[in-house]
Motif scaffolding. Structure first.
Motif, mmCIF file in Angstrom:
data_model
loop_
_atom_site.group_PDB
_atom_site.id
_atom_site.type_symbol
_atom_site.label_atom_id
_atom_site.label_comp_id
_atom_site.label_asym_id
_atom_site.label_seq_id
_atom_site.Cartn_x
_atom_site.Cartn_y
_atom_site.Cartn_z
ATOM 1 N N ALA A 100 0.557 -1.172 -0.263
ATOM 2 C CA ALA A 100 0.058 0.253 -0.218
ATOM 3 C C ALA A 100 0.337 1.269 -0.297
ATOM 4 O O ALA A 100 1.343 1.804 0.650
ATOM 5 C CB ALA A 100 -0.642 0.182 1.107
ATOM 6 N N LEU A 101 0.705 1.975 -1.188
ATOM 7 C CA LEU A 101 1.816 3.087 -1.095
ATOM 8 C C LEU A 101 1.282 4.134 -1.263
ATOM 9 O O LEU A 101 1.017 5.749 -1.052
ATOM 10 C CB LEU A 101 2.260 3.038 -2.657
ATOM 11 C CG LEU A 101 3.901 2.852 -2.193
ATOM 12 C CD1 LEU A 101 4.808 2.841 -3.544
ATOM 13 C CD2 LEU A 101 4.575 3.597 -1.593
ATOM 14 N N GLY A 102 -1.001 4.050 -1.815
ATOM 15 C CA GLY A 102 -1.075 5.636 -1.791
ATOM 16 C C GLY A 102 -2.117 5.969 -0.037
ATOM 17 O O GLY A 102 -2.138 5.136 0.530
ATOM 18 N N TRP A 109 0.358 -4.200 -7.246
ATOM 19 C CA TRP A 109 1.597 -3.754 -7.290
ATOM 20 C C TRP A 109 1.929 -2.277 -8.489
ATOM 21 O O TRP A 109 0.870 -1.848 -9.047
ATOM 22 C CB TRP A 109 1.645 -4.678 -8.597
ATOM 23 C CG TRP A 109 1.315 -6.365 -7.926
ATOM 24 C CD1 TRP A 109 0.751 -7.390 -7.836
ATOM 25 C CD2 TRP A 109 2.933 -7.198 -7.845
ATOM 26 N NE1 TRP A 109 0.701 -8.582 -7.169
ATOM 27 C CE2 TRP A 109 2.361 -8.221 -7.005
ATOM 28 C CE3 TRP A 109 4.207 -6.841 -7.792
ATOM 29 C CZ2 TRP A 109 3.481 -9.286 -6.441
ATOM 30 C CZ3 TRP A 109 4.713 -7.813 -6.806
ATOM 31 C CH2 TRP A 109 4.661 -9.031 -6.618
ATOM 32 N N SER A 110 3.456 -2.153 -7.971
ATOM 33 C CA SER A 110 3.284 -0.874 -8.572
ATOM 34 C C SER A 110 5.343 -1.389 -9.627
ATOM 35 O O SER A 110 6.106 -1.630 -8.619
ATOM 36 C CB SER A 110 3.815 -0.103 -7.320
ATOM 37 O OG SER A 110 4.301 1.520 -8.098
ATOM 38 N N SER A 116 9.142 5.650 0.681
ATOM 39 C CA SER A 116 8.149 5.456 1.868
ATOM 40 C C SER A 116 9.097 5.021 3.318
ATOM 41 O O SER A 116 9.628 5.462 3.269
ATOM 42 C CB SER A 116 7.640 4.102 1.186
ATOM 43 O OG SER A 116 6.622 3.165 1.558
ATOM 44 N N GLU A 117 7.785 4.850 3.595
ATOM 45 C CA GLU A 117 7.745 5.026 5.686
ATOM 46 C C GLU A 117 7.759 3.417 5.882
ATOM 47 O O GLU A 117 8.141 3.016 6.575
ATOM 48 C CB GLU A 117 6.574 5.524 6.274
ATOM 49 C CG GLU A 117 6.888 7.079 5.725
ATOM 50 C CD GLU A 117 6.308 7.477 6.348
ATOM 51 O OE1 GLU A 117 5.029 7.131 7.664
ATOM 52 O OE2 GLU A 117 5.417 8.856 6.532
ATOM 53 N N LEU A 119 8.519 -1.003 3.994
ATOM 54 C CA LEU A 119 8.663 -1.779 2.553
ATOM 55 C C LEU A 119 7.977 -2.291 2.119
ATOM 56 O O LEU A 119 6.579 -2.314 2.793
ATOM 57 C CB LEU A 119 9.598 -3.233 3.260
ATOM 58 C CG LEU A 119 11.188 -2.420 3.728
ATOM 59 C CD1 LEU A 119 11.799 -3.828 3.917
ATOM 60 C CD2 LEU A 119 11.703 -2.241 2.945
ATOM 61 N N PRO A 120 8.004 -3.004 0.952
ATOM 62 C CA PRO A 120 6.842 -3.259 0.287
ATOM 63 C C PRO A 120 6.071 -5.312 0.341
ATOM 64 O O PRO A 120 6.884 -5.249 1.502
ATOM 65 C CB PRO A 120 7.344 -3.711 -1.664
ATOM 66 C CG PRO A 120 8.765 -3.496 -1.155
ATOM 67 C CD PRO A 120 9.038 -2.841 0.137
ATOM 68 N N ARG A 121 5.267 -5.036 0.826
ATOM 69 C CA ARG A 121 5.317 -6.913 1.346
ATOM 70 C C ARG A 121 5.464 -7.889 0.144
ATOM 71 O O ARG A 121 6.428 -8.742 1.049
ATOM 72 C CB ARG A 121 3.569 -7.159 0.991
ATOM 73 C CG ARG A 121 2.956 -6.244 2.370
ATOM 74 C CD ARG A 121 0.967 -6.725 2.404
ATOM 75 N NE ARG A 121 0.830 -5.649 2.971
ATOM 76 C CZ ARG A 121 -0.808 -5.654 2.591
ATOM 77 N NH1 ARG A 121 -1.338 -6.462 2.424
ATOM 78 N NH2 ARG A 121 -1.496 -4.825 2.633
ATOM 79 N N LEU A 122 5.435 -7.417 -0.935
ATOM 80 C CA LEU A 122 6.291 -7.967 -1.747
ATOM 81 C C LEU A 122 6.972 -7.793 -3.359
ATOM 82 O O LEU A 122 6.575 -7.060 -3.393
ATOM 83 C CB LEU A 122 5.401 -9.528 -2.186
ATOM 84 C CG LEU A 122 4.376 -10.230 -1.766
ATOM 85 C CD1 LEU A 122 3.135 -11.035 -2.385
ATOM 86 C CD2 LEU A 122 5.266 -11.429 -1.260
ATOM 87 N N ILE A 123 8.609 -8.618 -3.364
ATOM 88 C CA ILE A 123 9.080 -7.447 -4.429
ATOM 89 C C ILE A 123 9.159 -9.198 -5.786
ATOM 90 O O ILE A 123 8.946 -9.983 -5.189
ATOM 91 C CB ILE A 123 10.712 -8.181 -3.900
ATOM 92 C CG1 ILE A 123 10.243 -6.445 -2.574
ATOM 93 C CG2 ILE A 123 11.581 -7.381 -5.021
ATOM 94 C CD1 ILE A 123 11.819 -6.752 -2.020
ATOM 95 N N SER A 124 8.947 -9.019 -6.423
ATOM 96 C CA SER A 124 8.552 -9.575 -7.472
ATOM 97 C C SER A 124 10.030 -9.352 -8.450
ATOM 98 O O SER A 124 9.614 -7.990 -8.777
ATOM 99 C CB SER A 124 7.305 -9.871 -8.374
ATOM 100 O OG SER A 124 7.296 -10.364 -9.387
#
Length: 159
Positions: A100-102, A109-110, A116-117, A119-124
């Motif tokens: 969640a970035l927004g 997915w982005s 950001s404050e 980390l992403p939950r997943l990295i692909s």
């Protein structure tokens, strides 16, 4: 070797943690992800000279070879630098980030994860080589999805 590359990348990316970007109490972390590069903090690489916290940069070289490279140095000091070519003659690298970035708080997915404050939950990662790189045809890319460490105690400095 395809299996070694997948194992190494999974291990490194799973060890990413949210490291504060500054000492002034700001909430942003050191993590910057684009479609072809990733900058993150984690524990020392396997062959590091000194144990501690390191800044990593996963990117495609710009020297004309288009090699996938992981470089590192100790956080804060830049000491103990190192570099490893993970794959030679890369045709393409596609990195995506889930979370969640927004302001609406919805996870999606982005193609970028910047300033950001969290980390992403997943990295692909999807990495395609040229020719018979990694003993596979060029049309058979390496695909990895990893969940980084989203929390945990983090020590400052390289030792």
């Amino acid at each position: 070797d395809r299996a070694a590359l997948v194992s190494f990348l999974r291990r490194q990316l799973a060890r990413i943690y949210p490291y504060p970007a500054d000492d002034r109490g700001g909430k942003r972390i050191i993590f910057a992800g684009t479609r072809e590069s990733l900058r993150f903090v984690g524990p020392e690489p396997v062959d590091a000279a000194v144990a501690g916290t390191y800044l990593f940069n996963l990117h495609v070289s710009t020297d004309g070879q288009r090699d996938l490279v992981l470089s590192w140095s100790a956080v804060g000091t830049g000491a103990y630098p190192g570099q490893l070519v993970l794959m030679r003659h890369v045709q393409s690298v596609e990195i995506a980030y889930f979370g969640a970035l927004g302001r609406d708080g919805r996870a999606a997915w982005s193609g970028a994860w910047l300033n950001s404050e969290t980390l992403p939950r997943l990295i692909s990662l999807r990495i395609a080589g040229k020719g018979k790189a990694m003993d596979k045809e060029a049309g058979d890319p390496v695909e990895i999805v990893v969940a980084p460490r989203l929390s945990g105690a983090v020590e400052r400095g390289a030792g």
